[in-house]
Design a protein around this motif. Structure first.
Motif, mmCIF file in Angstrom:
data_model
loop_
_atom_site.group_PDB
_atom_site.id
_atom_site.type_symbol
_atom_site.label_atom_id
_atom_site.label_comp_id
_atom_site.label_asym_id
_atom_site.label_seq_id
_atom_site.Cartn_x
_atom_site.Cartn_y
_atom_site.Cartn_z
ATOM 1 N N PRO A 29 118.998 48.727 16.017
ATOM 2 C CA PRO A 29 120.363 49.610 16.500
ATOM 3 C C PRO A 29 120.735 48.726 18.000
ATOM 4 O O PRO A 29 121.633 49.541 18.249
ATOM 5 C CB PRO A 29 119.142 50.840 16.966
ATOM 6 N N ARG A 30 119.176 48.165 19.085
ATOM 7 C CA ARG A 30 119.262 47.684 19.419
ATOM 8 C C ARG A 30 120.577 46.999 20.131
ATOM 9 O O ARG A 30 121.544 46.408 20.611
ATOM 10 C CB ARG A 30 118.492 47.240 20.336
ATOM 11 N N ILE A 31 120.805 46.294 18.685
ATOM 12 C CA ILE A 31 122.299 44.696 18.692
ATOM 13 C C ILE A 31 123.504 45.971 18.235
ATOM 14 O O ILE A 31 124.135 45.336 18.667
ATOM 15 C CB ILE A 31 121.609 44.089 16.960
ATOM 16 N N ILE A 32 122.910 46.515 17.387
ATOM 17 C CA ILE A 32 124.287 47.746 17.553
ATOM 18 C C ILE A 32 125.294 47.956 19.003
ATOM 19 O O ILE A 32 126.462 48.501 19.062
ATOM 20 C CB ILE A 32 123.951 48.960 16.244
ATOM 21 N N PHE A 33 124.414 48.218 19.750
ATOM 22 C CA PHE A 33 124.397 49.321 21.072
ATOM 23 C C PHE A 33 125.475 48.230 22.080
ATOM 24 O O PHE A 33 126.550 48.293 22.052
ATOM 25 C CB PHE A 33 123.001 49.780 21.514
ATOM 26 N N MET A 34 124.580 46.418 22.105
ATOM 27 C CA MET A 34 125.052 45.475 22.781
ATOM 28 C C MET A 34 125.953 44.924 22.171
ATOM 29 O O MET A 34 127.292 45.225 22.696
ATOM 30 C CB MET A 34 123.762 44.492 22.284
ATOM 31 N N VAL A 35 126.471 44.877 21.033
ATOM 32 C CA VAL A 35 127.723 44.765 20.406
ATOM 33 C C VAL A 35 128.857 45.494 20.410
ATOM 34 O O VAL A 35 129.923 45.007 20.933
ATOM 35 C CB VAL A 35 128.154 44.149 18.158
ATOM 36 N N ASN A 36 128.303 46.854 20.195
ATOM 37 C CA ASN A 36 129.623 47.684 20.305
ATOM 38 C C ASN A 36 130.268 47.787 22.560
ATOM 39 O O ASN A 36 130.863 47.625 22.704
ATOM 40 C CB ASN A 36 129.452 49.112 19.682
ATOM 41 N N HIS A 37 128.635 47.913 23.195
ATOM 42 C CA HIS A 37 129.253 47.945 24.384
ATOM 43 C C HIS A 37 130.052 46.552 24.592
ATOM 44 O O HIS A 37 130.291 46.639 25.631
ATOM 45 C CB HIS A 37 127.847 47.537 25.167
#
Length: 362
Positions: A29-37
Protein backbone atom coordinates in the motif's frame (compact mmCIF):
# COMPACT_ATOMS: atom_id res chain seq x y z
CA UNK A 1 18.90 -17.60 22.62
CA UNK A 2 18.63 -15.50 19.46
CA UNK A 3 21.42 -17.57 17.90
CA UNK A 4 19.52 -20.76 18.72
CA UNK A 5 16.38 -19.39 17.05
CA UNK A 6 18.27 -18.34 13.91
CA UNK A 7 19.85 -21.78 13.55
CA UNK A 8 16.65 -23.77 14.10
CA UNK A 9 15.30 -24.51 10.57
CA UNK A 10 11.67 -24.96 11.69
CA UNK A 11 11.43 -21.80 13.78
CA UNK A 12 13.40 -19.80 11.23
CA UNK A 13 11.14 -21.01 8.42
CA UNK A 14 8.04 -19.84 10.30
CA UNK A 15 9.61 -16.47 11.14
CA UNK A 16 10.78 -15.85 7.57
CA UNK A 17 7.55 -16.99 5.90
CA UNK A 18 5.16 -15.08 8.15
CA UNK A 19 7.54 -12.13 8.29
CA UNK A 20 7.85 -11.98 4.50
CA UNK A 21 4.09 -12.20 4.05
CA UNK A 22 3.51 -9.45 6.61
CA UNK A 23 6.26 -7.18 5.27
CA UNK A 24 5.10 -7.36 1.64
CA UNK A 25 1.51 -6.86 2.80
CA UNK A 26 2.64 -3.77 4.72
CA UNK A 27 4.85 -2.31 1.98
CA UNK A 28 2.55 -2.69 -1.04
CA UNK A 29 0.00 0.00 0.00
CA UNK A 30 2.89 2.41 0.66
CA UNK A 31 4.33 1.69 -2.78
CA UNK A 32 0.90 2.27 -4.35
CA UNK A 33 0.65 5.63 -2.58
CA UNK A 34 4.18 6.63 -3.67
CA UNK A 35 3.57 5.65 -7.31
CA UNK A 36 0.22 7.46 -7.45
CA UNK A 37 1.59 10.52 -5.67
CA UNK A 38 4.39 10.90 -8.22
CA UNK A 39 2.16 9.91 -11.17
CA UNK A 40 4.31 6.90 -12.11
CA UNK A 41 1.47 4.47 -12.89
CA UNK A 42 1.70 2.30 -16.00
CA UNK A 43 -0.52 3.53 -18.82
CA UNK A 44 -2.44 0.82 -20.73
CA UNK A 45 -1.09 0.08 -24.23
CA UNK A 46 -2.44 -1.81 -27.24
CA UNK A 47 -1.33 -5.15 -25.73
CA UNK A 48 -2.64 -4.37 -22.26
CA UNK A 49 -5.58 -6.24 -20.76
CA UNK A 50 -6.34 -3.24 -18.51
CA UNK A 51 -8.14 -0.03 -19.35
CA UNK A 52 -6.80 2.35 -16.71
CA UNK A 53 -3.42 3.46 -15.39
CA UNK A 54 -2.18 1.05 -12.71
CA UNK A 55 0.63 1.37 -10.16
CA UNK A 56 3.62 -0.86 -10.85
CA UNK A 57 6.96 -1.53 -9.08
CA UNK A 58 5.48 -4.11 -6.69
CA UNK A 59 8.89 -5.79 -6.92
CA UNK A 60 10.27 -3.10 -4.61
CA UNK A 61 8.57 -4.94 -1.72
CA UNK A 62 10.13 -8.23 -2.88
CA UNK A 63 13.60 -6.69 -2.89
CA UNK A 64 13.31 -5.29 0.63
CA UNK A 65 11.91 -8.54 2.01
CA UNK A 66 14.58 -10.63 0.26
CA UNK A 67 17.50 -8.59 1.59
CA UNK A 68 16.13 -8.80 5.15
CA UNK A 69 15.58 -12.54 4.81
CA UNK A 70 19.11 -13.12 3.54
CA UNK A 71 20.28 -11.53 6.78
CA UNK A 72 17.90 -13.58 8.93
CA UNK A 73 18.82 -17.03 7.65
CA UNK A 74 22.50 -16.40 6.94
CA UNK A 75 23.31 -18.84 9.79
CA UNK A 76 22.02 -21.64 7.53
CA UNK A 77 24.00 -20.41 4.54
CA UNK A 78 26.65 -23.13 4.64
CA UNK A 79 27.68 -22.24 1.07
CA UNK A 80 28.20 -18.57 2.10
CA UNK A 81 26.46 -17.43 -1.09
CA UNK A 82 24.10 -14.91 0.55
CA UNK A 83 26.32 -11.86 -0.01
CA UNK A 84 26.80 -12.77 -3.70
CA UNK A 85 23.05 -13.21 -4.08
CA UNK A 86 22.31 -9.86 -2.39
CA UNK A 87 24.75 -8.06 -4.71
CA UNK A 88 23.34 -9.79 -7.81
CA UNK A 89 19.75 -9.02 -6.79
CA UNK A 90 20.67 -5.36 -6.29
CA UNK A 91 21.83 -5.12 -9.91
CA UNK A 92 18.72 -6.91 -11.16
CA UNK A 93 16.54 -4.63 -9.01
CA UNK A 94 18.18 -1.49 -10.47
CA UNK A 95 17.66 -2.53 -14.11
CA UNK A 96 14.09 -3.62 -13.31
CA UNK A 97 13.36 -0.30 -11.63
CA UNK A 98 14.76 1.56 -14.62
CA UNK A 99 12.53 -0.54 -16.90
CA UNK A 100 9.48 0.42 -14.85
CA UNK A 101 10.37 4.11 -14.93
CA UNK A 102 11.89 4.39 -18.42
CA UNK A 103 12.19 1.40 -20.76
CA UNK A 104 15.69 -0.10 -21.07
CA UNK A 105 17.03 -1.67 -24.25
CA UNK A 106 17.12 -5.50 -24.41
CA UNK A 107 20.91 -5.28 -24.76
CA UNK A 108 21.25 -3.31 -21.49
CA UNK A 109 19.03 -5.76 -19.63
CA UNK A 110 20.91 -8.80 -20.89
CA UNK A 111 24.24 -7.18 -19.99
CA UNK A 112 23.14 -6.47 -16.42
CA UNK A 113 21.72 -9.98 -16.08
CA UNK A 114 25.04 -11.48 -17.24
CA UNK A 115 26.97 -9.34 -14.73
CA UNK A 116 24.61 -10.54 -11.98
CA UNK A 117 25.21 -14.14 -13.05
CA UNK A 118 28.97 -13.64 -12.90
CA UNK A 119 28.62 -12.37 -9.33
CA UNK A 120 27.05 -15.73 -8.47
CA UNK A 121 29.78 -17.52 -10.45
CA UNK A 122 32.44 -15.92 -8.25
CA UNK A 123 31.42 -18.61 -5.76
CA UNK A 124 33.35 -21.84 -6.52
CA UNK A 125 30.42 -24.05 -5.51
CA UNK A 126 28.26 -22.88 -8.42
CA UNK A 127 30.33 -24.60 -11.07
CA UNK A 128 30.23 -28.13 -12.42
CA UNK A 129 32.60 -30.35 -14.38
CA UNK A 130 30.09 -33.00 -15.37
CA UNK A 131 26.94 -33.46 -17.42
CA UNK A 132 26.22 -36.62 -15.36
CA UNK A 133 25.75 -38.70 -18.50
CA UNK A 134 23.52 -36.30 -20.44
CA UNK A 135 23.48 -37.73 -24.00
CA UNK A 136 26.35 -39.98 -22.92
CA UNK A 137 28.57 -37.06 -21.87
CA UNK A 138 30.12 -37.06 -18.43
CA UNK A 139 33.21 -34.89 -18.06
CA UNK A 140 33.33 -31.58 -19.92
CA UNK A 141 35.37 -28.37 -19.72
CA UNK A 142 34.10 -26.10 -16.95
CA UNK A 143 33.96 -23.16 -19.36
CA UNK A 144 31.57 -25.08 -21.65
CA UNK A 145 29.26 -25.99 -18.77
CA UNK A 146 29.38 -22.43 -17.39
CA UNK A 147 28.37 -21.03 -20.79
CA UNK A 148 25.48 -23.50 -20.94
CA UNK A 149 24.40 -22.48 -17.43
CA UNK A 150 24.54 -18.78 -18.35
CA UNK A 151 22.25 -19.46 -21.33
CA UNK A 152 19.89 -21.47 -19.10
CA UNK A 153 19.75 -18.67 -16.51
CA UNK A 154 19.09 -15.99 -19.13
CA UNK A 155 16.36 -18.18 -20.64
CA UNK A 156 14.71 -18.70 -17.25
CA UNK A 157 14.76 -15.00 -16.34
CA UNK A 158 13.31 -13.86 -19.64
CA UNK A 159 10.81 -16.72 -19.98
CA UNK A 160 9.41 -15.78 -16.58
CA UNK A 161 9.37 -12.09 -17.48
CA UNK A 162 7.38 -12.84 -20.66
CA UNK A 163 4.72 -14.85 -18.82
CA UNK A 164 3.76 -11.80 -16.71
CA UNK A 165 0.79 -10.71 -18.81
CA UNK A 166 -2.40 -11.01 -16.73
CA UNK A 167 -3.24 -10.54 -13.07
CA UNK A 168 -1.97 -13.34 -10.84
CA UNK A 169 -0.28 -15.39 -13.58
CA UNK A 170 3.34 -14.58 -12.74
CA UNK A 171 2.58 -15.22 -9.06
CA UNK A 172 0.81 -18.51 -9.79
CA UNK A 173 3.70 -19.75 -11.95
CA UNK A 174 6.22 -18.53 -9.37
CA UNK A 175 4.42 -20.31 -6.54
CA UNK A 176 4.29 -23.57 -8.51
CA UNK A 177 8.01 -23.34 -9.39
CA UNK A 178 9.21 -22.41 -5.89
CA UNK A 179 7.08 -25.11 -4.24
CA UNK A 180 8.67 -27.82 -6.39
CA UNK A 181 12.18 -26.45 -5.90
CA UNK A 182 11.55 -26.21 -2.14
CA UNK A 183 10.63 -29.92 -2.04
CA UNK A 184 13.81 -30.82 -3.90
CA UNK A 185 16.05 -28.82 -1.56
CA UNK A 186 14.22 -30.18 1.49
CA UNK A 187 14.89 -33.69 0.23
CA UNK A 188 18.66 -33.10 0.17
CA UNK A 189 18.79 -31.03 3.39
CA UNK A 190 19.88 -27.74 1.79
CA UNK A 191 17.93 -25.64 4.26
CA UNK A 192 19.11 -22.22 3.06
CA UNK A 193 17.66 -22.78 -0.41
CA UNK A 194 14.58 -24.51 1.01
CA UNK A 195 13.71 -21.51 3.22
CA UNK A 196 14.53 -19.06 0.42
CA UNK A 197 12.00 -20.80 -1.84
CA UNK A 198 9.32 -20.80 0.89
CA UNK A 199 9.82 -17.11 1.70
CA UNK A 200 9.44 -16.27 -1.98
CA UNK A 201 6.14 -18.17 -2.01
CA UNK A 202 5.01 -16.12 1.02
CA UNK A 203 5.88 -12.87 -0.77
CA UNK A 204 3.94 -13.87 -3.87
CA UNK A 205 0.90 -14.89 -1.80
CA UNK A 206 0.90 -11.49 -0.09
CA UNK A 207 1.28 -9.74 -3.45
CA UNK A 208 -1.67 -11.65 -5.00
CA UNK A 209 -4.10 -9.89 -2.68
CA UNK A 210 -3.25 -6.54 -4.27
CA UNK A 211 -2.66 -7.82 -7.79
CA UNK A 212 -6.28 -9.07 -7.90
CA UNK A 213 -7.70 -6.05 -6.06
CA UNK A 214 -9.89 -3.54 -7.93
CA UNK A 215 -9.41 -0.67 -5.49
CA UNK A 216 -5.70 -1.12 -4.65
CA UNK A 217 -4.38 -2.94 -7.71
CA UNK A 218 -0.65 -3.04 -8.39
CA UNK A 219 1.58 -4.88 -10.88
CA UNK A 220 4.89 -6.45 -9.88
CA UNK A 221 6.37 -4.77 -12.96
CA UNK A 222 9.76 -5.57 -14.44
CA UNK A 223 11.20 -4.83 -11.00
CA UNK A 224 9.29 -7.80 -9.62
CA UNK A 225 9.38 -10.20 -12.55
CA UNK A 226 13.15 -9.82 -12.97
CA UNK A 227 13.79 -10.34 -9.24
CA UNK A 228 11.53 -13.40 -9.06
CA UNK A 229 12.90 -14.72 -12.35
CA UNK A 230 16.47 -14.31 -11.12
CA UNK A 231 15.64 -16.11 -7.85
CA UNK A 232 14.15 -18.99 -9.84
CA UNK A 233 17.27 -19.10 -12.02
CA UNK A 234 19.53 -18.96 -8.95
CA UNK A 235 17.77 -21.91 -7.31
CA UNK A 236 17.78 -23.87 -10.58
CA UNK A 237 21.52 -23.24 -10.95
CA UNK A 238 22.11 -24.54 -7.43
CA UNK A 239 20.10 -27.64 -8.25
CA UNK A 240 22.19 -28.23 -11.39
CA UNK A 241 25.50 -27.82 -9.56
CA UNK A 242 24.94 -29.81 -6.34
CA UNK A 243 27.19 -32.78 -5.61
CA UNK A 244 26.26 -35.57 -8.02
CA UNK A 245 25.87 -37.99 -5.09
CA UNK A 246 22.87 -35.97 -3.86
CA UNK A 247 20.93 -36.94 -6.98
CA UNK A 248 20.74 -40.44 -5.47
CA UNK A 249 18.02 -39.08 -3.17
CA UNK A 250 15.74 -38.64 -6.18
CA UNK A 251 14.01 -41.21 -8.36
CA UNK A 252 14.94 -39.51 -11.65
CA UNK A 253 18.20 -40.29 -13.44
CA UNK A 254 21.01 -37.74 -12.84
CA UNK A 255 21.53 -37.41 -16.59
CA UNK A 256 18.03 -35.89 -16.79
CA UNK A 257 18.64 -33.00 -14.38
CA UNK A 258 18.31 -30.48 -17.22
CA UNK A 259 14.90 -31.95 -18.07
CA UNK A 260 13.82 -31.57 -14.44
CA UNK A 261 14.47 -27.84 -14.70
CA UNK A 262 12.57 -27.78 -18.00
CA UNK A 263 9.65 -29.53 -16.33
CA UNK A 264 9.56 -27.21 -13.34
CA UNK A 265 9.31 -24.27 -15.76
CA UNK A 266 7.35 -26.05 -18.48
CA UNK A 267 4.66 -23.42 -19.15
CA UNK A 268 7.04 -20.40 -19.35
CA UNK A 269 9.54 -22.38 -21.48
CA UNK A 270 6.96 -23.82 -23.87
CA UNK A 271 5.15 -20.50 -24.20
CA UNK A 272 8.40 -18.67 -24.97
CA UNK A 273 9.41 -21.24 -27.62
CA UNK A 274 5.95 -21.12 -29.16
CA UNK A 275 5.86 -17.30 -29.31
CA UNK A 276 9.37 -17.07 -30.77
CA UNK A 277 8.44 -19.68 -33.40
CA UNK A 278 5.26 -17.81 -34.37
CA UNK A 279 7.13 -14.51 -34.69
CA UNK A 280 9.89 -16.04 -36.85
CA UNK A 281 7.33 -17.76 -39.10
CA UNK A 282 5.62 -14.39 -39.55
CA UNK A 283 8.94 -12.82 -40.50
CA UNK A 284 9.13 -10.72 -37.34
CA UNK A 285 11.92 -10.32 -34.81
CA UNK A 286 11.66 -12.74 -31.87
CA UNK A 287 11.76 -9.65 -29.60
CA UNK A 288 8.68 -8.07 -31.23
CA UNK A 289 5.87 -7.53 -28.73
CA UNK A 290 2.54 -9.10 -29.73
CA UNK A 291 -0.50 -10.92 -28.36
CA UNK A 292 0.53 -14.49 -29.15
CA UNK A 293 1.20 -15.69 -25.61
CA UNK A 294 -0.99 -18.47 -24.21
CA UNK A 295 -2.49 -16.11 -21.64
CA UNK A 296 -3.54 -13.76 -24.48
CA UNK A 297 -5.31 -16.68 -26.17
CA UNK A 298 -7.22 -17.54 -22.98
CA UNK A 299 -7.97 -13.85 -22.42
CA UNK A 300 -9.36 -13.47 -25.94
CA UNK A 301 -11.59 -16.50 -25.27
CA UNK A 302 -13.22 -14.46 -22.53
CA UNK A 303 -11.62 -16.05 -19.46
CA UNK A 304 -11.16 -13.82 -16.39
CA UNK A 305 -7.64 -13.23 -15.11
CA UNK A 306 -7.94 -15.41 -12.01
CA UNK A 307 -9.06 -18.42 -14.08
CA UNK A 308 -6.12 -17.99 -16.44
CA UNK A 309 -3.74 -17.87 -13.47
CA UNK A 310 -5.25 -21.01 -11.93
CA UNK A 311 -5.34 -22.94 -15.23
CA UNK A 312 -1.77 -22.14 -16.30
CA UNK A 313 -0.39 -22.49 -12.77
CA UNK A 314 -2.09 -25.87 -12.51
CA UNK A 315 -0.89 -26.87 -15.98
CA UNK A 316 2.67 -26.06 -14.92
CA UNK A 317 2.29 -28.48 -11.99
CA UNK A 318 0.86 -31.22 -14.22
CA UNK A 319 3.59 -30.89 -16.85
CA UNK A 320 6.30 -30.79 -14.17
CA UNK A 321 5.04 -33.94 -12.47
CA UNK A 322 4.74 -35.72 -15.83
CA UNK A 323 8.27 -34.74 -16.93
CA UNK A 324 9.77 -35.64 -13.54
CA UNK A 325 8.06 -39.04 -13.69
CA UNK A 326 9.29 -39.68 -17.24
CA UNK A 327 12.82 -38.63 -16.18
CA UNK A 328 12.91 -41.68 -13.92
CA UNK A 329 11.90 -44.00 -16.78
CA UNK A 330 13.91 -42.82 -19.80
CA UNK A 331 17.48 -41.98 -20.67
CA UNK A 332 18.33 -38.40 -21.67
CA UNK A 333 17.95 -39.33 -25.35
CA UNK A 334 14.52 -40.80 -24.70
CA UNK A 335 13.60 -37.73 -22.67
CA UNK A 336 14.38 -35.48 -25.63
CA UNK A 337 11.83 -37.42 -27.66
CA UNK A 338 9.28 -37.31 -24.81
CA UNK A 339 9.78 -33.58 -24.37
CA UNK A 340 9.25 -33.00 -28.09
CA UNK A 341 5.98 -34.95 -27.96
CA UNK A 342 4.76 -32.97 -24.92
CA UNK A 343 5.70 -29.67 -26.58
CA UNK A 344 3.85 -30.62 -29.78
CA UNK A 345 0.76 -31.49 -27.72
CA UNK A 346 1.08 -28.12 -25.98
CA UNK A 347 1.25 -26.42 -29.39
CA UNK A 348 -1.73 -28.30 -30.78
CA UNK A 349 -3.95 -27.56 -27.77
CA UNK A 350 -3.31 -23.83 -27.87
CA UNK A 351 -3.50 -23.72 -31.67
CA UNK A 352 -6.94 -25.31 -31.42
CA UNK A 353 -7.96 -22.80 -28.73
CA UNK A 354 -6.74 -19.90 -30.86
CA UNK A 355 -8.94 -20.99 -33.78
CA UNK A 356 -11.96 -20.69 -31.46
CA UNK A 357 -11.36 -17.00 -30.70
CA UNK A 358 -14.29 -14.98 -32.12
CA UNK A 359 -13.36 -12.66 -34.99
CA UNK A 360 -13.83 -9.05 -33.92
CA UNK A 361 -16.13 -7.00 -36.11
CA UNK A 362 -15.10 -3.46 -37.06
Amino acid sequence: MLTNILTNPIILTLICCFGSFGLVNYLIPRIIFMVNHHNLSEQPGHRSSHTRATPTMGGLAFFVALILNLFLFKQLDIDEIGLNLAAALTLVFIIGLKDDLAVSTPRARILVEIIAIFIIFFHPGFHSLSFDGFLGIYKAPQLLIDILHILIILTIINAYNLIDGVDGLASAIGISVFSMLALMFYKIDLHFYFILALTLISMLLAFLKYNFSHQRKIFMGDTGSLIIGFCIAFLCLRFLTVDSLLYNYFAFKPENKLFIITGVLAVPFFDMLRVIGVRLLQGHSPFTADRNHVHHILLDLGMPHYKIAVILGGLNYVLAILIIYLSAQFSSLGMMAMLLVIFLLFLSVFYKLKTQIPIKQN
